[in-house]
Design a protein around this motif. Structure first.
Motif, PDB file in Angstrom:
ATOM      1  N   ASN A 217     -61.020 -66.201  41.191  1.00  0.00           N
ATOM      2  CA  ASN A 217     -62.068 -67.111  41.640  1.00  0.00           C
ATOM      3  C   ASN A 217     -61.665 -67.796  42.943  1.00  0.00           C
ATOM      4  O   ASN A 217     -62.463 -67.911  43.867  1.00  0.00           O
ATOM      5  N   PHE A 218     -60.427 -68.248  43.031  1.00  0.00           N
ATOM      6  CA  PHE A 218     -59.941 -68.889  44.254  1.00  0.00           C
ATOM      7  C   PHE A 218     -60.021 -67.924  45.427  1.00  0.00           C
ATOM      8  O   PHE A 218     -60.488 -68.265  46.496  1.00  0.00           O
ATOM      9  N   ARG A 219     -59.567 -66.699  45.206  1.00  0.00           N
ATOM     10  CA  ARG A 219     -59.586 -65.696  46.273  1.00  0.00           C
ATOM     11  C   ARG A 219     -61.009 -65.384  46.683  1.00  0.00           C
ATOM     12  O   ARG A 219     -61.284 -65.171  47.860  1.00  0.00           O
ATOM     13  N   ALA A 220     -61.939 -65.370  45.734  1.00  0.00           N
ATOM     14  CA  ALA A 220     -63.342 -65.112  46.074  1.00  0.00           C
ATOM     15  C   ALA A 220     -63.893 -66.236  46.946  1.00  0.00           C
ATOM     16  O   ALA A 220     -64.695 -66.002  47.841  1.00  0.00           O
ATOM     17  N   GLN A 221     -63.455 -67.463  46.697  1.00  0.00           N
ATOM     18  CA  GLN A 221     -63.905 -68.597  47.498  1.00  0.00           C
ATOM     19  C   GLN A 221     -63.282 -68.557  48.893  1.00  0.00           C
ATOM     20  O   GLN A 221     -63.915 -68.936  49.866  1.00  0.00           O
ATOM     21  N   GLU A 222     -62.045 -68.144  48.984  1.00  0.00           N
ATOM     22  CA  GLU A 222     -61.313 -68.180  50.244  1.00  0.00           C
ATOM     23  C   GLU A 222     -61.585 -66.974  51.143  1.00  0.00           C
ATOM     24  O   GLU A 222     -61.499 -67.081  52.342  1.00  0.00           O
ATOM     25  N   GLU A 223     -61.869 -65.833  50.545  1.00  0.00           N
ATOM     26  CA  GLU A 223     -61.985 -64.603  51.323  1.00  0.00           C
ATOM     27  C   GLU A 223     -63.273 -63.888  50.979  1.00  0.00           C
ATOM     28  O   GLU A 223     -63.648 -63.792  49.833  1.00  0.00           O
ATOM     29  N   SER A 224     -63.927 -63.378  51.976  1.00  0.00           N
ATOM     30  CA  SER A 224     -65.163 -62.646  51.733  1.00  0.00           C
ATOM     31  C   SER A 224     -64.910 -61.157  51.502  1.00  0.00           C
ATOM     32  O   SER A 224     -65.731 -60.478  50.923  1.00  0.00           O
ATOM     33  N   SER A 225     -63.789 -60.648  51.957  1.00  0.00           N
ATOM     34  CA  SER A 225     -63.492 -59.232  51.756  1.00  0.00           C
ATOM     35  C   SER A 225     -62.313 -59.084  50.822  1.00  0.00           C
ATOM     36  O   SER A 225     -61.436 -59.921  50.768  1.00  0.00           O
ATOM     37  N   SER A 226     -62.321 -58.002  50.088  1.00  0.00           N
ATOM     38  CA  SER A 226     -61.187 -57.746  49.200  1.00  0.00           C
ATOM     39  C   SER A 226     -60.463 -56.511  49.689  1.00  0.00           C
ATOM     40  O   SER A 226     -61.035 -55.445  49.785  1.00  0.00           O
ATOM     41  N   GLN A 227     -59.199 -56.683  50.003  1.00  0.00           N
ATOM     42  CA  GLN A 227     -58.378 -55.569  50.446  1.00  0.00           C
ATOM     43  C   GLN A 227     -57.510 -55.112  49.288  1.00  0.00           C
ATOM     44  O   GLN A 227     -57.101 -55.907  48.458  1.00  0.00           O
ATOM     45  N   GLN A 228     -57.247 -53.844  49.248  1.00  0.00           N
ATOM     46  CA  GLN A 228     -56.350 -53.292  48.246  1.00  0.00           C
ATOM     47  C   GLN A 228     -54.926 -53.334  48.784  1.00  0.00           C
ATOM     48  O   GLN A 228     -54.711 -53.381  49.989  1.00  0.00           O
ATOM     49  N   LEU A 229     -53.978 -53.294  47.891  1.00  0.00           N
ATOM     50  CA  LEU A 229     -52.582 -53.239  48.303  1.00  0.00           C
ATOM     51  C   LEU A 229     -52.308 -51.922  49.009  1.00  0.00           C
ATOM     52  O   LEU A 229     -52.889 -50.895  48.687  1.00  0.00           O
ATOM     53  N   ASP A 230     -51.410 -51.971  49.989  1.00  0.00           N
ATOM     54  CA  ASP A 230     -51.069 -50.762  50.724  1.00  0.00           C
ATOM     55  C   ASP A 230     -50.464 -49.707  49.798  1.00  0.00           C
ATOM     56  O   ASP A 230     -50.839 -48.556  49.836  1.00  0.00           O
ATOM     57  N   GLY A 231     -49.521 -50.084  48.988  1.00  0.00           N
ATOM     58  CA  GLY A 231     -48.899 -49.167  48.052  1.00  0.00           C
ATOM     59  C   GLY A 231     -49.018 -49.724  46.651  1.00  0.00           C
ATOM     60  O   GLY A 231     -49.161 -50.917  46.463  1.00  0.00           O
ATOM     61  N   ALA A 232     -48.996 -48.860  45.675  1.00  0.00           N
ATOM     62  CA  ALA A 232     -49.093 -49.318  44.303  1.00  0.00           C
ATOM     63  C   ALA A 232     -47.828 -50.097  43.942  1.00  0.00           C
ATOM     64  O   ALA A 232     -46.719 -49.627  44.192  1.00  0.00           O
TER      65      ALA A 232
ATOM     66  N   LEU B  99     -49.328 -66.929  25.623  1.00  0.00           N
ATOM     67  CA  LEU B  99     -49.043 -66.114  26.804  1.00  0.00           C
ATOM     68  C   LEU B  99     -50.305 -65.407  27.281  1.00  0.00           C
ATOM     69  O   LEU B  99     -50.633 -65.431  28.469  1.00  0.00           O
ATOM     70  N   TYR B 100     -51.014 -64.788  26.366  1.00  0.00           N
ATOM     71  CA  TYR B 100     -52.236 -64.073  26.717  1.00  0.00           C
ATOM     72  C   TYR B 100     -53.254 -65.023  27.353  1.00  0.00           C
ATOM     73  O   TYR B 100     -53.837 -64.715  28.396  1.00  0.00           O
ATOM     74  N   GLU B 101     -53.448 -66.177  26.741  1.00  0.00           N
ATOM     75  CA  GLU B 101     -54.426 -67.133  27.249  1.00  0.00           C
ATOM     76  C   GLU B 101     -54.024 -67.681  28.620  1.00  0.00           C
ATOM     77  O   GLU B 101     -54.861 -67.783  29.524  1.00  0.00           O
ATOM     78  N   ARG B 102     -52.761 -68.049  28.801  1.00  0.00           N
ATOM     79  CA  ARG B 102     -52.320 -68.631  30.069  1.00  0.00           C
ATOM     80  C   ARG B 102     -52.380 -67.598  31.191  1.00  0.00           C
ATOM     81  O   ARG B 102     -52.885 -67.878  32.274  1.00  0.00           O
ATOM     82  N   ALA B 103     -51.870 -66.390  30.932  1.00  0.00           N
ATOM     83  CA  ALA B 103     -51.895 -65.350  31.964  1.00  0.00           C
ATOM     84  C   ALA B 103     -53.335 -64.965  32.304  1.00  0.00           C
ATOM     85  O   ALA B 103     -53.667 -64.768  33.476  1.00  0.00           O
ATOM     86  N   SER B 104     -54.200 -64.891  31.306  1.00  0.00           N
ATOM     87  CA  SER B 104     -55.612 -64.581  31.540  1.00  0.00           C
ATOM     88  C   SER B 104     -56.275 -65.671  32.366  1.00  0.00           C
ATOM     89  O   SER B 104     -57.062 -65.389  33.279  1.00  0.00           O
ATOM     90  N   SER B 105     -55.957 -66.908  32.050  1.00  0.00           N
ATOM     91  CA  SER B 105     -56.525 -68.036  32.784  1.00  0.00           C
ATOM     92  C   SER B 105     -56.091 -67.996  34.252  1.00  0.00           C
ATOM     93  O   SER B 105     -56.915 -68.157  35.156  1.00  0.00           O
ATOM     94  N   PHE B 106     -54.800 -67.776  34.482  1.00  0.00           N
ATOM     95  CA  PHE B 106     -54.302 -67.658  35.859  1.00  0.00           C
ATOM     96  C   PHE B 106     -55.012 -66.522  36.588  1.00  0.00           C
ATOM     97  O   PHE B 106     -55.429 -66.671  37.734  1.00  0.00           O
TER      98      PHE B 106
END
Length: 186
Positions: A127-142, A114-121
């Motif tokens: 990494n995928f998001r870094a490739q797709e988006e240049s900016s990082s937005q935070q969630l509106d609410g926690a 579980l730890y390995e699979r969740a960490s890998s995801f």
């Protein structure tokens, strides 16, 4: 915590090297998500069968992973991805704590998996998001979390996350990034 992050990074590098997957393949090969759903279900079942699982000494924060499909469909892929990343981070943290407590018995293997699979995801989606988006937005609410001491709930939360939000996110990303050109696209 720094040691956990270093171990997480090493596990990720080894996983990438062994499996030769990349973030695009993770999203574009629709067979992979089905494999991961089956793995999550198997891990949850294995944990359910373990009788000797002790409660954690301190509760861990687990994300509430249920959602209304109508609300989910209104969100942007970036917001969905951020929500899934946050949830995966909480699952990884909870699994790390549980691994420290549960050092013997039938749950040791499933907790490690579980730890390995969740960490890998988590790392692959970052990494995928870094490739797709240049900016990082935070969630509106926690995002909402629940405090939990039962290690079985970590497995249940992960399984629900993979079967629900993560699978739907992959479908949305596939539609936007891979439609018609991915292995397993049929």
């Amino acid at each position: 915590m720094a040691l956990n992050r270093l171990l997480l990074f090493i596990a990720f590098l080894l996983h990438i090297r062994w499996s030769r997957t990349n973030p695009i393949r993770l999203i574009c090969d629709r067979r992979l998500i089905q494999k991961y759903v089956a793995e999550a279900t198997d891990m949850e079942e294995q944990a359910r069968q373990c009788e000797e699982l002790p409660l954690l000494p301190e509760p861990v924060q687990l994300p509430l992973v249920g959602f209304a499909l109508r609300d989910w469909m209104r969100m942007t892929n970036q917001a969905k991805g951020q929500e899934v990343l946050h949830a995966l981070g909480k699952v990884v943290d909870g699994a790390a704590v549980a691994r420290e407590v549960v050092r013997q018995g039938c749950a040791v293997g499933p907790l490690q998996q579980l730890y390995e699979r969740a960490s890998s995801f988590l790392l692959q989606l970052r990494n995928f998001r870094a490739q797709e988006e240049s900016s990082s937005q935070q969630l509106d609410g926690a995002p909402q979390v629940a405090l939990e001491r039962n290690p079985r709930r970590i497995f249940q939360t992960y399984s629900q996350l993979v079967r629900g939000k993560l699978r739907f996110l992959f479908q949305d990303l596939w539609r936007d990034s891979c439609a018609g050109e991915a292995p397993g696209a049929t």
